[in-house]
Design a protein around this motif. Structure first.
Motif, mmCIF file in Angstrom:
data_model
loop_
_atom_site.group_PDB
_atom_site.id
_atom_site.type_symbol
_atom_site.label_atom_id
_atom_site.label_comp_id
_atom_site.label_asym_id
_atom_site.label_seq_id
_atom_site.Cartn_x
_atom_site.Cartn_y
_atom_site.Cartn_z
ATOM 1 N N ASN A 166 0.978 -1.356 -0.064
ATOM 2 C CA ASN A 166 -0.474 -0.214 0.435
ATOM 3 C C ASN A 166 0.752 0.874 -0.012
ATOM 4 N N MET A 167 1.919 1.624 0.918
ATOM 5 C CA MET A 167 2.863 2.795 0.941
ATOM 6 C C MET A 167 3.594 2.005 -0.146
ATOM 7 N N VAL A 168 3.972 1.174 -1.227
ATOM 8 C CA VAL A 168 4.419 1.705 -2.082
ATOM 9 C C VAL A 168 3.682 2.222 -3.958
ATOM 10 N N ARG A 169 2.359 1.830 -3.659
ATOM 11 C CA ARG A 169 1.437 1.934 -4.480
ATOM 12 C C ARG A 169 0.896 3.570 -3.924
ATOM 13 N N GLN A 170 1.296 4.231 -3.322
ATOM 14 C CA GLN A 170 0.952 5.401 -2.455
ATOM 15 C C GLN A 170 2.574 6.507 -3.344
ATOM 16 N N GLY A 171 3.515 5.597 -3.818
ATOM 17 C CA GLY A 171 4.387 6.447 -3.903
ATOM 18 C C GLY A 171 4.937 6.883 -2.258
ATOM 19 N N LEU A 172 5.176 6.377 -1.527
ATOM 20 C CA LEU A 172 6.434 6.842 -0.752
ATOM 21 C C LEU A 172 7.492 6.917 -0.555
ATOM 22 N N PHE A 173 7.855 5.382 -1.451
ATOM 23 C CA PHE A 173 8.983 5.246 -1.680
ATOM 24 C C PHE A 173 9.928 5.637 -2.813
ATOM 25 N N GLY A 174 9.227 6.934 -3.829
ATOM 26 C CA GLY A 174 10.037 7.492 -4.652
ATOM 27 C C GLY A 174 9.713 6.446 -5.769
ATOM 28 N N GLU A 175 10.963 6.334 -6.516
ATOM 29 C CA GLU A 175 11.027 5.487 -7.664
ATOM 30 C C GLU A 175 11.875 4.171 -7.345
ATOM 31 N N LEU A 176 11.100 2.863 -7.518
ATOM 32 C CA LEU A 176 11.686 1.484 -6.810
ATOM 33 C C LEU A 176 13.073 1.458 -7.585
ATOM 34 N N LEU A 177 13.979 1.496 -6.234
ATOM 35 C CA LEU A 177 15.526 0.671 -7.239
ATOM 36 C C LEU A 177 15.158 -0.926 -7.043
ATOM 37 N N HIS A 178 16.043 -1.067 -5.496
ATOM 38 C CA HIS A 178 16.216 -2.189 -4.782
ATOM 39 C C HIS A 178 15.277 -2.627 -3.732
ATOM 40 N N GLY A 179 15.504 -4.160 -3.617
ATOM 41 C CA GLY A 179 14.305 -4.582 -2.835
ATOM 42 C C GLY A 179 15.181 -5.788 -2.081
ATOM 43 N N PRO A 198 14.313 -5.917 12.419
ATOM 44 C CA PRO A 198 12.277 -5.832 12.548
ATOM 45 C C PRO A 198 12.513 -4.636 11.719
ATOM 46 N N ASN A 199 10.435 -4.260 11.624
ATOM 47 C CA ASN A 199 10.114 -3.267 10.767
ATOM 48 C C ASN A 199 10.689 -2.165 11.364
ATOM 49 N N ARG A 200 10.947 -1.120 10.334
ATOM 50 C CA ARG A 200 11.903 -0.098 10.175
ATOM 51 C C ARG A 200 11.662 1.024 8.711
ATOM 52 N N ILE A 201 11.273 2.025 8.981
ATOM 53 C CA ILE A 201 11.417 2.693 8.638
ATOM 54 C C ILE A 201 12.362 4.481 8.022
ATOM 55 N N ALA A 202 12.589 4.870 6.720
ATOM 56 C CA ALA A 202 13.354 5.936 7.081
ATOM 57 C C ALA A 202 13.197 6.396 5.359
ATOM 58 N N LEU A 203 12.335 7.961 5.369
ATOM 59 C CA LEU A 203 12.192 8.361 4.180
ATOM 60 C C LEU A 203 13.031 9.885 4.282
ATOM 61 N N GLU A 204 13.207 10.362 3.102
ATOM 62 C CA GLU A 204 13.864 12.258 2.870
ATOM 63 C C GLU A 204 12.628 12.626 3.080
ATOM 64 N N GLY A 259 8.444 11.509 5.987
ATOM 65 C CA GLY A 259 9.237 10.625 7.141
ATOM 66 C C GLY A 259 8.918 11.732 9.040
ATOM 67 N N ARG A 260 9.423 10.813 10.113
ATOM 68 C CA ARG A 260 8.839 11.620 11.422
ATOM 69 C C ARG A 260 10.294 11.485 11.765
ATOM 70 N N LYS A 261 11.536 11.293 11.164
ATOM 71 C CA LYS A 261 12.644 12.194 12.291
ATOM 72 C C LYS A 261 13.949 12.161 10.585
ATOM 73 N N ASP A 262 14.644 12.415 10.615
ATOM 74 C CA ASP A 262 15.612 12.365 9.905
ATOM 75 C C ASP A 262 16.074 10.671 9.330
ATOM 76 N N PHE A 263 16.236 11.096 7.820
ATOM 77 C CA PHE A 263 16.244 9.674 7.573
ATOM 78 C C PHE A 263 17.434 8.485 7.413
ATOM 79 N N HIS A 264 18.552 9.380 8.352
ATOM 80 C CA HIS A 264 19.829 9.072 9.032
ATOM 81 C C HIS A 264 19.424 8.297 9.883
#
Ligand SMILES: NC(=O)c1ccc[n+]([C@@H]2O[C@H](COP(=O)([O-])OP(=O)(O)OC[C@H]3O[C@@H](n4cnc5c(N)ncnc54)[C@H](O)[C@@H]3O)[C@@H](O)[C@H]2O)c1
Length: 432
Positions: free
Chosen positions: A171-184, A318-324, A327-332
């Motif tokens: 669902n996140m991917v479909r809404q474009g949250l990660f931008g253009e996909l590169l790697h899995g 474990p589940n974790r997320i980082a976004l430019e 997101g709610r935090k600095d992506f670092h």
């Protein structure tokens, strides 16, 4: 026995009528037959007994103990006593002659998946096959050809696609949250040496021997299915080629030495399956997917479940997320608090069915949700979420990893089982 035929030798039949998006005539009641009701299949018996519009009519297993167990589950949950088969290895063919079966659930050892799925379709029934779909490139093509010839479903039951987290990430991917996909990144990292103690029945009684005949990735689909759905594999992109390498195979022999007497059959085996296998897949659109397999090394369970795009990354276990952006935090820094993300991006299917799925159980509800969704699609005249091309593409990593490992990691082409239909295939919708 377990065939381990190399890739490439087989020429597929002429293009059949594609079964991509296949819709079977609506069924009011879905009559279910099962082949194999051991550790895995018994769960399906329970699930179908709990789903409206599904009824278990026949069961086949060559082990009378589990056959009786399955049959009594059906009656104890209020169903009529199913017809039972299993007095010889091909008794399933007698079951397939019945006219009160619409779909067949195949949960047998891997070497049986191909013949049983093929025979099921040739008997006019839809085949639903446990993972992996089949073992060789030729077997995969044969199931594709048979599905096209018979215009029947041949779905590999990749349950992980119905996990809560995997659905949310889709669902996140479909809404474009990660931008253009590169790697899995995908994996089956699950310490299963203990199964070597199962000698006469249960998974380890047959699965152990695959570690003596194959060196590659024996079980690629659990992590790979979801990553493939994120990336629209066979629906806008497809696997192009892959390369694979294995570590030394040390853990199983050491375990056998430690856990069994010197003259025990487990100490007579020659384990060749590298403990940790790592493959990299390249897609036609240039994306990369790392796939790992390790059922031997002492370490925590993981399917990696990592998806990376131009705007950031989600990783599992474990589940974790980082976004430019967004997101709610600095992506670092990783954001580990999933409650926020569940609230925002929970998949509508999980919103609707999650509670029921968790109650019915099976890997946190994913097994029940998969069964529920299969029956829903069949009763409502909708295409299934996974087709024969998906099952073949995800499973063919098994034989091609073996071929690449044996060839110093040189790359192997991945067949286009869709025969070009991937270019126009519609991405999986966010269904509710
Ligand atoms: N998707 C998942 O999460 C998941 C989990 C576990 C197992 N699996 C898959 O399920 C399948 C079965 O694994 P399992 O752990 O249940 O193994 P198992 O050994 O417990 O069960 C297999 C059953 O098949 C029966 N069988 C074997 N040959 C037969 C034949 N010719 N005719 C009828 N029955 C026959 C056996 O008697 C046994 O009861 C495998 O493909 C495995 O990879 C998937």
């Amino acid at each position: 026995g377990c065939s381990s035929q190399a890739s490439g030798a087989y020429t597929p039949a002429a293009k059949g009528k594609s079964v991509m998006g296949l819709v079977a005539p609506k069924m009011d009641t879905v009559r279910v037959g099962l082949i194999g009701v051991g550790e895995r299949g018994v769960g399906f018996v329970r699930h179908f007994c709990h789903i409206d519009g599904a009824v278990v009519t026949a069961i086949c297993d060559t082990d009378p103990l589990v056959l009786e167990r399955a049959s009594s589950i059906v009656t104890s949950l209020g169903g009529d006593k199913p017809a039972v088969y299993g007095d010889h290895p091909y008794a399933y063919r007698d079951m397939l002659e019945r006219d009160d079966i619409d779909i067949v659930i195949i949960s047998t050892p891997w070497e049986w998946h191909h013949p049983m799925a093929k025979d099921t379709m040739l008997a006019g029934k839809h085949a639903f096959v446990e993972v992996p779909l089949a073992l060789t490139v030729a077997e995969m093509w044969d199931l594709v050809d048979t599905a096209e010839k018979t215009q029947l479903n041949c779905m590999m039951m990749e349950n992980v696609n119905y996990g809560r987290d995997e659905l949310m990430v889709l669902n996140m991917v479909r809404q474009g949250l990660f931008g253009e996909l590169l790697h899995g990144e995908a994996a089956y990292i699950h310490e299963l040496r203990w199964q070597m103690k199962q000698m006469d029945r249960k998974t380890g009684s047959w699965r152990t021997h695959y570690h003596t005949t194959h060196n590659g990735n024996l079980y690629p689909t659990h992590g790979l299915g979801p990553v493939s759905q994120y990336m629209n594999i066979n629906r806008g992109d497809r696997f192009d080629y892959m390369t694979s390498m294995s570590s030394p195979a040390l853990g199983r022999a050491a375990y056998a030495k430690r856990e069994f007497p010197a003259n025990h059959p487990r100490n007579q085996l020659n384990f060749i399956h590298g403990d940790m296998n790592t493959s990299i897949i390249k897609t036609v659109k240039g994306r990369t997917i790392m796939v790992q397999h390790d059922t031997t090394t002492p370490m925590p369970y993981s399917r990696h479940n990592l998806i990376q795009g131009t705007n950031g990354v989600f990783a599992g276990f474990p589940n974790r997320i980082a976004l430019e952006n967004g997101g709610r935090k600095d992506f670092h820094y990783w954001d580990h608090d999933m409650d926020y993300w569940y609230k925002k991006y929970e998949h509508p299917l999980w919103v609707r069915m999650g509670q029921e799925a968790e109650k019915q159980g099976g890997h946190g509800g994913m097994d029940f949700l998969m069964c529920w969704r299969m029956i829903y699609c069949l009763r409502n005249g909708e295409p299934l979420d996974q087709d024969v091309y998906d099952g073949a593409a995800w499973s063919v990593i098994l034989p091609l990893s073996v071929a690449s490992v044996a060839d110093r990691g040189n790359s192997k082409d991945i067949p286009d089982f869709t025969r070009g239909a991937w270019e126009t295939g519609k991405p999986l919708g966010i269904v509710s």
